[in-house]
Design a protein around this motif. Structure first.
Motif, short mmCIF file in Angstrom:
data_model
loop_
_atom_site.label_atom_id
_atom_site.label_comp_id
_atom_site.label_asym_id
_atom_site.label_seq_id
_atom_site.Cartn_x
_atom_site.Cartn_y
_atom_site.Cartn_z
N PHE A 56 0.82 -1.21 0.00
CA PHE A 56 0.00 0.00 0.00
C PHE A 56 0.85 1.26 0.00
O PHE A 56 0.46 2.28 0.53
N SER A 57 2.04 1.18 -0.59
CA SER A 57 2.90 2.36 -0.60
C SER A 57 2.29 3.47 -1.46
O SER A 57 2.46 4.64 -1.18
N VAL A 58 1.56 3.08 -2.51
CA VAL A 58 0.87 4.06 -3.33
C VAL A 58 -0.61 3.70 -3.32
O VAL A 58 -1.01 2.66 -3.82
N VAL A 59 -1.42 4.55 -2.71
CA VAL A 59 -2.85 4.28 -2.62
C VAL A 59 -3.57 4.87 -3.83
O VAL A 59 -4.48 4.27 -4.37
N ALA A 60 -3.14 6.04 -4.28
CA ALA A 60 -3.78 6.68 -5.42
C ALA A 60 -2.71 7.38 -6.25
O ALA A 60 -1.78 7.97 -5.72
N GLU A 61 -2.86 7.30 -7.54
CA GLU A 61 -1.95 7.97 -8.46
C GLU A 61 -2.55 9.33 -8.82
O GLU A 61 -3.77 9.46 -8.96
N PRO A 62 -1.73 10.35 -8.98
CA PRO A 62 -2.27 11.64 -9.43
C PRO A 62 -2.80 11.54 -10.85
O PRO A 62 -2.30 10.74 -11.65
N LEU A 63 -3.82 12.31 -11.13
CA LEU A 63 -4.38 12.31 -12.48
C LEU A 63 -3.36 12.85 -13.47
O LEU A 63 -2.59 13.75 -13.15
N PRO A 64 -3.35 12.28 -14.67
CA PRO A 64 -2.42 12.82 -15.67
C PRO A 64 -2.84 14.23 -16.08
O PRO A 64 -4.02 14.56 -16.06
N GLY A 65 -1.87 15.01 -16.43
CA GLY A 65 -2.15 16.37 -16.86
C GLY A 65 -2.83 16.39 -18.22
O GLY A 65 -2.84 15.39 -18.94
#
Length: 132
Positions: A56-65
């Motif tokens: 669970f090191s990354v729960v959500a990825e930022p949206l692409p630009g």
């Protein structure tokens, strides 16, 4: 698990209120011992859950630009013919243009033309891999 942690925190706050003034020793050593034991057990459960569970090191990825960002542009004069040619190449799937380069003397409007093309790409839905 979260509810249990919140209960332990509430009990801990109550125990802090029961501490003797100035000596930092609890009035009820048995209750303090039980609280410490509960905390230790919960920490063991959390450790086991972390090792059994997924990463669970990354729960959500930022949206692409957005693929194209609008750039400020003043009204242009005399570039409609050049814009039409370049825009036609971008829209024509039959020729399969992989890249377009503009060259010329300084001050003839290369950057202005590219800015206009960039802003026009916002209005249409051309499928381009990259816009630089």
């Amino acid at each position: 698990m979260e509810e249990q942690v919140m209960e332990i925190l509430a009990i801990g706050d109550e125990e802090i209120q029961k501490i003797c003034l100035g000596t930092y020793c609890p009035k009820n050593c048995g209750a303090s011992y039980k609280l410490g034991k509960m905390v230790l057990e919960k920490m063991d459960v959390v450790t086991v859950k972390k090792t059994e569970g997924s990463n669970f090191s990354v729960v959500a990825e930022p949206l692409p630009g957005p693929p194209v960002i609008e750039r400020p542009l003043d009204k242009t004069v005399g570039q409609d013919l050049l814009f039409g040619k370049v825009w036609k190449w971008l829209q024509d799937d039959g020729e399969q243009v992989s890249s377009i380069g503009l060259y010329g003397m300084g001050g003839v409007g290369k950057t202005t033309l590219l800015t206009r093309i960039n802003n026009e790409l916002l209005k249409t839905r051309l499928e381009l891999d990259a816009v630089i």
